[in-house]
Design a protein around this motif. Structure first.
Motif, PDB file in Angstrom:
ATOM      1  N   SER A  37       0.832  -1.206   0.000  1.00 49.17           N
ATOM      2  CA  SER A  37       0.000   0.000   0.000  1.00 49.17           C
ATOM      3  C   SER A  37       0.870   1.262   0.000  1.00 49.17           C
ATOM      4  N   LYS A  38       1.991   1.237   0.713  1.00 49.59           N
ATOM      5  CA  LYS A  38       2.904   2.392   0.701  1.00 49.59           C
ATOM      6  C   LYS A  38       3.474   2.617  -0.694  1.00 49.59           C
ATOM      7  N   LEU A  39       3.840   1.523  -1.359  1.00 51.96           N
ATOM      8  CA  LEU A  39       4.361   1.655  -2.729  1.00 51.96           C
ATOM      9  C   LEU A  39       3.292   2.203  -3.672  1.00 51.96           C
ATOM     10  N   ALA A  40       2.056   1.705  -3.508  1.00 51.01           N
ATOM     11  CA  ALA A  40       0.967   2.149  -4.368  1.00 51.01           C
ATOM     12  C   ALA A  40       0.684   3.633  -4.184  1.00 51.01           C
ATOM     13  N   LEU A  41       0.647   4.079  -2.941  1.00 49.15           N
ATOM     14  CA  LEU A  41       0.377   5.497  -2.671  1.00 49.15           C
ATOM     15  C   LEU A  41       1.525   6.388  -3.134  1.00 49.15           C
ATOM     16  N   GLN A  42       2.735   5.832  -3.138  1.00 52.41           N
ATOM     17  CA  GLN A  42       3.896   6.607  -3.553  1.00 52.41           C
ATOM     18  C   GLN A  42       3.923   6.824  -5.068  1.00 52.41           C
ATOM     19  N   TYR A  43       3.551   5.783  -5.828  1.00 55.16           N
ATOM     20  CA  TYR A  43       3.700   5.854  -7.280  1.00 55.16           C
ATOM     21  C   TYR A  43       2.385   6.106  -8.026  1.00 55.16           C
ATOM     22  N   CYS A  44       1.253   5.943  -7.336  1.00 53.47           N
ATOM     23  CA  CYS A  44      -0.045   6.177  -7.977  1.00 53.47           C
ATOM     24  C   CYS A  44      -0.633   7.465  -7.415  1.00 53.47           C
ATOM     25  N   GLN A  45      -0.709   8.486  -8.236  1.00 54.76           N
ATOM     26  CA  GLN A  45      -1.045   9.822  -7.752  1.00 54.76           C
ATOM     27  C   GLN A  45      -2.441  10.298  -8.149  1.00 54.76           C
ATOM     28  N   ASN A  46      -3.213   9.495  -8.875  1.00 52.39           N
ATOM     29  CA  ASN A  46      -4.562   9.919  -9.254  1.00 52.39           C
ATOM     30  C   ASN A  46      -5.567   8.823  -8.910  1.00 52.39           C
ATOM     31  N   PRO A  47      -6.853   9.168  -8.832  1.00 53.50           N
ATOM     32  CA  PRO A  47      -7.877   8.196  -8.417  1.00 53.50           C
ATOM     33  C   PRO A  47      -7.908   6.911  -9.244  1.00 53.50           C
ATOM     34  N   LEU A  48      -7.781   7.030 -10.576  1.00 54.85           N
ATOM     35  CA  LEU A  48      -7.860   5.842 -11.427  1.00 54.85           C
ATOM     36  C   LEU A  48      -6.713   4.891 -11.150  1.00 54.85           C
ATOM     37  N   SER A  49      -5.501   5.407 -11.101  1.00 51.55           N
ATOM     38  CA  SER A  49      -4.346   4.536 -10.861  1.00 51.55           C
ATOM     39  C   SER A  49      -4.406   3.919  -9.470  1.00 51.55           C
ATOM     40  N   GLN A  50      -4.928   4.668  -8.507  1.00 47.99           N
ATOM     41  CA  GLN A  50      -5.052   4.115  -7.160  1.00 47.99           C
ATOM     42  C   GLN A  50      -6.126   3.031  -7.099  1.00 47.99           C
ATOM     43  N   ARG A  51      -7.207   3.210  -7.848  1.00 47.34           N
ATOM     44  CA  ARG A  51      -8.239   2.158  -7.916  1.00 47.34           C
ATOM     45  C   ARG A  51      -7.671   0.882  -8.525  1.00 47.34           C
ATOM     46  N   LEU A  52      -6.926   1.036  -9.615  1.00 48.35           N
ATOM     47  CA  LEU A  52      -6.312  -0.129 -10.258  1.00 48.35           C
ATOM     48  C   LEU A  52      -5.303  -0.792  -9.328  1.00 48.35           C
ATOM     49  N   ALA A  53      -4.530   0.035  -8.621  1.00 46.40           N
ATOM     50  CA  ALA A  53      -3.575  -0.506  -7.657  1.00 46.40           C
ATOM     51  C   ALA A  53      -4.301  -1.240  -6.531  1.00 46.40           C
ATOM     52  N   GLY A  54      -5.479  -0.720  -6.160  1.00 42.03           N
ATOM     53  CA  GLY A  54      -6.272  -1.375  -5.119  1.00 42.03           C
ATOM     54  C   GLY A  54      -6.748  -2.756  -5.536  1.00 42.03           C
ATOM     55  N   ILE A  55      -7.131  -2.883  -6.804  1.00 46.33           N
ATOM     56  CA  ILE A  55      -7.529  -4.196  -7.324  1.00 46.33           C
ATOM     57  C   ILE A  55      -6.335  -5.144  -7.290  1.00 46.33           C
ATOM     58  N   PHE A  56      -5.198  -4.662  -7.776  1.00 43.44           N
ATOM     59  CA  PHE A  56      -3.974  -5.479  -7.781  1.00 43.44           C
ATOM     60  C   PHE A  56      -3.608  -5.899  -6.359  1.00 43.44           C
ATOM     61  N   LEU A  57      -3.663  -4.953  -5.415  1.00 42.08           N
ATOM     62  CA  LEU A  57      -3.340  -5.243  -4.022  1.00 42.08           C
ATOM     63  C   LEU A  57      -4.254  -6.325  -3.459  1.00 42.08           C
ATOM     64  N   GLY A  58      -5.561  -6.184  -3.691  1.00 44.79           N
ATOM     65  CA  GLY A  58      -6.511  -7.153  -3.166  1.00 44.79           C
ATOM     66  C   GLY A  58      -6.312  -8.541  -3.746  1.00 44.79           C
ATOM     67  N   VAL A  59      -6.167  -8.607  -5.063  1.00 47.72           N
ATOM     68  CA  VAL A  59      -6.014  -9.909  -5.725  1.00 47.72           C
ATOM     69  C   VAL A  59      -4.729 -10.599  -5.269  1.00 47.72           C
ATOM     70  N   ILE A  60      -3.637  -9.839  -5.224  1.00 49.31           N
ATOM     71  CA  ILE A  60      -2.347 -10.420  -4.835  1.00 49.31           C
ATOM     72  C   ILE A  60      -2.396 -10.959  -3.405  1.00 49.31           C
ATOM     73  N   VAL A  61      -2.910 -10.166  -2.478  1.00 52.69           N
ATOM     74  CA  VAL A  61      -2.895 -10.568  -1.070  1.00 52.69           C
ATOM     75  C   VAL A  61      -3.861 -11.717  -0.806  1.00 52.69           C
ATOM     76  N   ILE A  62      -5.065 -11.646  -1.371  1.00 50.65           N
ATOM     77  CA  ILE A  62      -6.068 -12.679  -1.108  1.00 50.65           C
ATOM     78  C   ILE A  62      -5.685 -14.007  -1.751  1.00 50.65           C
ATOM     79  N   THR A  63      -5.404 -13.982  -3.058  1.00 53.15           N
ATOM     80  CA  THR A  63      -5.033 -15.238  -3.723  1.00 53.15           C
ATOM     81  C   THR A  63      -3.675 -15.734  -3.246  1.00 53.15           C
ATOM     82  N   GLY A  64      -2.766 -14.799  -2.987  1.00 49.91           N
ATOM     83  CA  GLY A  64      -1.444 -15.196  -2.501  1.00 49.91           C
ATOM     84  C   GLY A  64      -1.506 -15.881  -1.158  1.00 49.91           C
TER      85      GLY A  64
END
Length: 316
Positions: A37-64
């Motif tokens: 989440s820290k990496l996502a907030l650091q490199y994703c600076q707009n709502p769309l990129s943060q939403r996409l990062a949120g999907i990636f974060l959720g999928v990676i953590v849950i399935t992982g």
């Protein structure tokens, strides 16, 4: 084998719980979520990129989490079947949080019973997000009961539900689904907020956890209503009050316990100095007391044992 694992896991949680300082899957999940989440907030600076990062974060953590759990269990079984049983039991026990929930409630209630109001407020602040510095004894009791009844679903009954579902899927098994649910719950508790900086990053985790918990929450409400021997009354109160809560699950969970116990939860809470009014749940037939909290914990234990017994019966 599966029945043995379920019984051992339940016993481990009942007898040992989550000893402080011991390795725990949720701590690992929390570390991964924090870093990503820290990496996502650091490199994703707009709502769309943060939403996409949120999907990636959720999928990676849950399935992982589910995949890592499956690999650990299969590796242990490959070494020896008994080691596989032990590892499965320990991992599943870490997903059940009944003893931890009870211990947390007792940590607050003990100083409160001794008249140590400031100490009770301080301990409570470790477990709730609301401001606790000025809470009265009655408000502390309400906060504890709300925490116990909300977490009864996502901390105890929902993990057991996905454990049972996984137990009937031979290729997957109980551990991966239980860990996947715990990952979803941990994500929601860490990033699933409407406030900044998680408004866009955490939306996927919050929605996913809501969906993941919806069915076990309703089944928990039904179970509690049957245990009360007044199912129609409990369901009537939930239909009247729970739908007013903005959360699709916590309101139902809290309201079911309120209806069974004959108490009322909800009202004004303060968060960082800002008042937030939650809908009133249940009828204030009785005041909330330490006995109310103990009864809520007992209800959770009975519901847990009922589901566990039914699962073992069906598996056999």
């Amino acid at each position: 084998m599966t029945s043995t694992v379920l019984v051992l896991a339940a016993l481990l949680d009942y007898l040992i719980g989550d000893p402080w300082g011991w390795p725990h899957p949720v701590r690992v999940m929390g570390w991964v979520i924090s870093r990503l989440s820290k990496l996502a907030l650091q490199y994703c600076q707009n709502p769309l990129s943060q939403r996409l990062a949120g999907i990636f974060l959720g999928v990676i953590v849950i399935t992982g989490s589910g995949l890592v759990g499956w690999i650990i269990v299969q590796s242990a079984k490959w070494v020896h079947p008994l080691l596989g049983i032990a590892v499965e039991s320990i991992l599943l026990a870490s997903c059940f949080a009944f003893k931890s929930l009870r211990n947390a409630a007792m940590e607050v209630l003990q100083p409160l019973k001794n008249g140590e109001l400031e100490s009770a407020r301080q301990v409570l602040s470790n477990y709730v997000g609301r401001d606790t510095a000025n809470l009265s004894p009655a408000e502390i009791l309400r906060a504890v009961l709300e925490t116990v009844t909300e977490n009864a679903t996502d901390g105890v009954m929902a993990p057991l539900f996905y454990t049972i579902v996984g137990a009937f899927i031979p290729v997957i098994g109980a551990v991966p689904l239980a860990l996947a649910y715990k990952a979803s719950s941990t994500l929601d508790s860490m990033v699933g907020y409407k406030e900044l900086p998680y408004t866009y990053l955490g939306w996927f985790s919050a929605r996913w956890e809501d969906g993941f918990t919806w069915l076990p929450c309703r089944l928990t409400v039904i179970t509690l209503s049957l245990l009360s021997l007044k199912p129609l009354n409990v369901w009537r109160i939930c239909r009247r009050d729970a739908i007013k809560d903005p959360s699709p699950n916590s309101g139902w969970s809290e309201c079911a316990y309120a209806a069974v116990l004959g108490v009322q939860m909800g009202g004004i809470n303060w968060y960082r100095g800002v008042a937030k009014e939650k809908p009133l749940l249940g009828d204030a037939i009785y005041p909330i007391t330490p006995d109310s909290i103990d009864q809520a914990l007992q209800l959770t234990r009975y519901a847990f044992l009922l589901w566990l017994g039914l699962a073992i019966f069906l598996i056999r």
